[in-house]
Scaffold this motif. Structure first.
Motif, PDB file in Angstrom:
ATOM      1  N   PRO A 284      10.021  64.725   2.864  1.00 52.89           N
ATOM      2  CA  PRO A 284       9.924  63.995   4.114  1.00 52.89           C
ATOM      3  C   PRO A 284      10.308  62.681   3.968  1.00 52.89           C
ATOM      4  CG  PRO A 284       8.082  65.326   3.562  1.00 52.89           C
ATOM      5  CD  PRO A 284       8.820  65.180   2.341  1.00 52.89           C
ATOM      6  N   HIS A 285      11.118  62.048   5.281  1.00 58.15           N
ATOM      7  CA  HIS A 285      11.341  60.795   4.608  1.00 58.15           C
ATOM      8  C   HIS A 285      10.522  59.661   5.676  1.00 58.15           C
ATOM      9  CE1 HIS A 285      15.017  61.783   2.448  1.00 58.15           C
ATOM     10  NE2 HIS A 285      15.101  63.081   3.654  1.00 58.15           N
ATOM     11  N   THR A 286       9.483  60.246   6.225  1.00 58.52           N
ATOM     12  CA  THR A 286       8.680  59.374   6.949  1.00 58.52           C
ATOM     13  C   THR A 286       7.153  59.887   7.083  1.00 58.52           C
ATOM     14  OG1 THR A 286       8.636  60.449   9.268  1.00 58.52           O
ATOM     15  CG2 THR A 286      10.242  58.494   8.785  1.00 58.52           C
ATOM     16  N   VAL A 287       6.311  59.336   7.350  1.00 65.52           N
ATOM     17  CA  VAL A 287       4.799  59.982   7.077  1.00 65.52           C
ATOM     18  C   VAL A 287       4.554  61.070   8.344  1.00 65.52           C
ATOM     19  CG1 VAL A 287       2.533  59.238   7.538  1.00 65.52           C
ATOM     20  CG2 VAL A 287       3.808  57.820   6.246  1.00 65.52           C
ATOM     21  N   GLU A 288       5.379  60.511   9.240  1.00 64.21           N
ATOM     22  CA  GLU A 288       5.114  61.503  10.566  1.00 64.21           C
ATOM     23  C   GLU A 288       5.687  62.862  10.241  1.00 64.21           C
ATOM     24  OE1 GLU A 288       6.574  61.938  15.272  1.00 64.21           O
ATOM     25  OE2 GLU A 288       5.913  60.298  14.441  1.00 64.21           O
ATOM     26  N   ASP A 289       6.811  62.872   9.713  1.00 65.49           N
ATOM     27  CA  ASP A 289       7.542  63.955   9.204  1.00 65.49           C
ATOM     28  C   ASP A 289       6.684  64.945   8.120  1.00 65.49           C
ATOM     29  OD1 ASP A 289       9.915  63.340  10.695  1.00 65.49           O
ATOM     30  OD2 ASP A 289      10.939  62.598   9.054  1.00 65.49           O
ATOM     31  N   LYS A 290       6.093  64.070   7.104  1.00 65.67           N
ATOM     32  CA  LYS A 290       5.296  64.849   6.041  1.00 65.67           C
ATOM     33  C   LYS A 290       4.033  65.427   6.915  1.00 65.67           C
ATOM     34  CE  LYS A 290       2.708  63.757   2.046  1.00 65.67           C
ATOM     35  NZ  LYS A 290       2.340  62.836   1.047  1.00 65.67           N
ATOM     36  N   LYS A 291       3.504  64.750   8.161  1.00 70.49           N
ATOM     37  CA  LYS A 291       2.254  65.368   8.640  1.00 70.49           C
ATOM     38  C   LYS A 291       2.838  66.569   9.290  1.00 70.49           C
ATOM     39  CE  LYS A 291      -0.281  61.271   9.210  1.00 70.49           C
ATOM     40  NZ  LYS A 291      -1.022  60.375  10.222  1.00 70.49           N
ATOM     41  N   LYS A 292       4.096  66.584   9.949  1.00 73.76           N
ATOM     42  CA  LYS A 292       4.465  67.838  10.657  1.00 73.76           C
ATOM     43  C   LYS A 292       5.023  68.967   9.823  1.00 73.76           C
ATOM     44  CE  LYS A 292       6.714  65.270  14.506  1.00 73.76           C
ATOM     45  NZ  LYS A 292       7.908  65.017  15.185  1.00 73.76           N
TER      46      LYS A 292
ATOM     47  N   ASN B 216       1.329  70.202   8.396  1.00 74.46           N
ATOM     48  CA  ASN B 216       0.836  70.983   9.598  1.00 74.46           C
ATOM     49  C   ASN B 216       1.484  72.440   9.774  1.00 74.46           C
ATOM     50  OD1 ASN B 216      -0.987  69.283  10.389  1.00 74.46           O
ATOM     51  ND2 ASN B 216       0.353  68.292  11.836  1.00 74.46           N
ATOM     52  N   ARG B 217       2.917  72.633   9.580  1.00 74.08           N
ATOM     53  CA  ARG B 217       3.382  73.965   9.690  1.00 74.08           C
ATOM     54  C   ARG B 217       3.127  74.687   8.532  1.00 74.08           C
ATOM     55  NH1 ARG B 217       7.889  75.340  12.715  1.00 74.08           N
ATOM     56  NH2 ARG B 217       8.153  73.866  14.317  1.00 74.08           N
ATOM     57  N   VAL B 218       2.695  74.183   7.385  1.00 72.64           N
ATOM     58  CA  VAL B 218       2.364  74.941   6.106  1.00 72.64           C
ATOM     59  C   VAL B 218       1.165  75.485   6.450  1.00 72.64           C
ATOM     60  CG1 VAL B 218       2.110  74.724   3.632  1.00 72.64           C
ATOM     61  CG2 VAL B 218       4.053  73.858   4.613  1.00 72.64           C
TER      62      VAL B 218
ATOM     63  N   ASN C 178      10.954  80.569   8.689  1.00 73.10           N
ATOM     64  CA  ASN C 178      12.352  80.061   9.503  1.00 73.10           C
ATOM     65  C   ASN C 178      12.432  78.786  10.020  1.00 73.10           C
ATOM     66  OD1 ASN C 178      13.730  82.293   8.458  1.00 73.10           O
ATOM     67  ND2 ASN C 178      13.631  83.400  10.390  1.00 73.10           N
ATOM     68  N   GLY C 179      11.196  78.517  10.730  1.00 69.38           N
ATOM     69  CA  GLY C 179      10.897  77.160  11.169  1.00 69.38           C
ATOM     70  C   GLY C 179      10.961  76.084  10.559  1.00 69.38           C
ATOM     71  N   ILE C 180      10.092  76.119   9.570  1.00 67.73           N
ATOM     72  CA  ILE C 180      10.231  75.091   8.572  1.00 67.73           C
ATOM     73  C   ILE C 180      11.540  74.893   7.868  1.00 67.73           C
ATOM     74  CG2 ILE C 180       9.165  76.229   6.559  1.00 67.73           C
ATOM     75  CD1 ILE C 180       7.376  73.776   6.242  1.00 67.73           C
ATOM     76  N   MET C 181      12.180  75.974   7.553  1.00 70.50           N
ATOM     77  CA  MET C 181      13.573  75.887   6.732  1.00 70.50           C
ATOM     78  C   MET C 181      14.516  75.138   7.871  1.00 70.50           C
ATOM     79  SD  MET C 181      15.382  76.447   4.379  1.00 70.50           S
ATOM     80  CE  MET C 181      14.768  77.733   3.315  1.00 70.50           C
ATOM     81  N   ALA C 182      14.487  75.464   9.020  1.00 69.72           N
ATOM     82  CA  ALA C 182      15.437  74.686  10.010  1.00 69.72           C
ATOM     83  C   ALA C 182      15.207  73.433   9.940  1.00 69.72           C
ATOM     84  CB  ALA C 182      15.365  75.510  11.329  1.00 69.72           C
ATOM     85  N   ILE C 183      13.949  72.851   9.906  1.00 67.41           N
ATOM     86  CA  ILE C 183      13.590  71.517  10.018  1.00 67.41           C
ATOM     87  C   ILE C 183      13.883  70.754   8.755  1.00 67.41           C
ATOM     88  CG2 ILE C 183      11.495  69.877   9.852  1.00 67.41           C
ATOM     89  CD1 ILE C 183      10.049  71.927  11.818  1.00 67.41           C
ATOM     90  N   VAL C 184      13.952  71.375   7.517  1.00 69.61           N
ATOM     91  CA  VAL C 184      13.998  70.839   6.373  1.00 69.61           C
ATOM     92  C   VAL C 184      15.864  70.744   6.341  1.00 69.61           C
ATOM     93  CG1 VAL C 184      14.409  71.147   3.730  1.00 69.61           C
ATOM     94  CG2 VAL C 184      12.201  71.529   5.028  1.00 69.61           C
ATOM     95  N   ILE C 185      16.489  71.701   6.801  1.00 73.31           N
ATOM     96  CA  ILE C 185      17.961  71.791   6.568  1.00 73.31           C
ATOM     97  C   ILE C 185      18.527  70.543   7.653  1.00 73.31           C
ATOM     98  CG2 ILE C 185      20.313  73.022   7.288  1.00 73.31           C
ATOM     99  CD1 ILE C 185      18.617  75.509   6.152  1.00 73.31           C
ATOM    100  N   GLU C 186      17.999  70.618   8.856  1.00 68.64           N
ATOM    101  CA  GLU C 186      18.495  69.826   9.668  1.00 68.64           C
ATOM    102  C   GLU C 186      18.320  68.203   9.297  1.00 68.64           C
ATOM    103  OE1 GLU C 186      17.295  68.098  14.199  1.00 68.64           O
ATOM    104  OE2 GLU C 186      16.829  70.350  13.798  1.00 68.64           O
ATOM    105  N   ASN C 187      17.165  68.097   8.678  1.00 63.05           N
ATOM    106  CA  ASN C 187      16.933  66.744   8.115  1.00 63.05           C
ATOM    107  C   ASN C 187      17.656  66.232   6.827  1.00 63.05           C
ATOM    108  OD1 ASN C 187      15.227  64.859   5.951  1.00 63.05           O
ATOM    109  ND2 ASN C 187      14.336  64.647   8.211  1.00 63.05           N
ATOM    110  N   HIS C 188      18.154  67.584   6.195  1.00 58.30           N
ATOM    111  CA  HIS C 188      18.832  66.924   5.170  1.00 58.30           C
ATOM    112  C   HIS C 188      20.320  66.525   5.667  1.00 58.30           C
ATOM    113  CE1 HIS C 188      20.870  67.264   1.251  1.00 58.30           C
ATOM    114  NE2 HIS C 188      21.681  68.124   1.651  1.00 58.30           N
ATOM    115  N   ILE C 189      20.784  67.462   6.538  1.00 56.45           N
ATOM    116  CA  ILE C 189      22.049  67.088   7.194  1.00 56.45           C
ATOM    117  C   ILE C 189      22.087  65.669   7.601  1.00 56.45           C
ATOM    118  CG2 ILE C 189      23.567  67.748   9.157  1.00 56.45           C
ATOM    119  CD1 ILE C 189      22.722  70.839   8.546  1.00 56.45           C
TER     120      ILE C 189
END
Length: 92
Positions: free
Chosen positions: A2-10, A13-15, A50-61
C-alpha cells in the motif's frame, strides 16, 4: 505494497472481512451445513479475494506501470483506463 496509510487501512479491512468469511465456511463445515450454504459461503469468499486482487492490480498499474511521479500522456491515460476496466470486468 500500500502506498498510503488510507490504502493500507482499506486493504486490511478487506482482509478482516475475508477472515470472517473463511471462519464462516469453517463453522458451516463443522456444523454439516448443506451444499447450497457451503457454495454460497465459498462464492462470497471468492468474491472477496477477487475484490482485493482487483484493488492491488489497479494500484500496481497506476503507480508502477504509469507512474504517479510524472504526467502521463492522454494515450497512456486512455490505455491505463481501458486496461483497468478490462481487468475489473474479468476479476470481479
Amino acid at each position: 505494497m500500500p502506498h498510503t496509510v488510507e490504502d493500507k487501512k482499506k486493504l486490511l479491512n478487506r482482509v478482516h472481512r475475508l477472515r470472517g468469511q473463511i471462519d464462516a465456511i469453517e463453522r458451516a463445515l463443522d456444523a454439516d451445513a448443506g451444499c447450497t450454504e457451503i457454495m454460497r459461503l465459498l462464492t462470497a469468499g471468492r468474491g472477496a479475494i477477487n475484490g482485493i486482487m482487483a484493488i492491488v492490480i489497479e494500484n500496481h498499474i497506476q503507480v508502477h506501470m504509469v507512474g504517479n511521479n510524472r504526467k502521463a500522456s492522454r494515450p497512456e491515460v486512455d490505455a491505463t483506463d481501458e486496461l483497468i476496466e478490462v481487468l475489473r470486468s474479468y476479476i470481479r
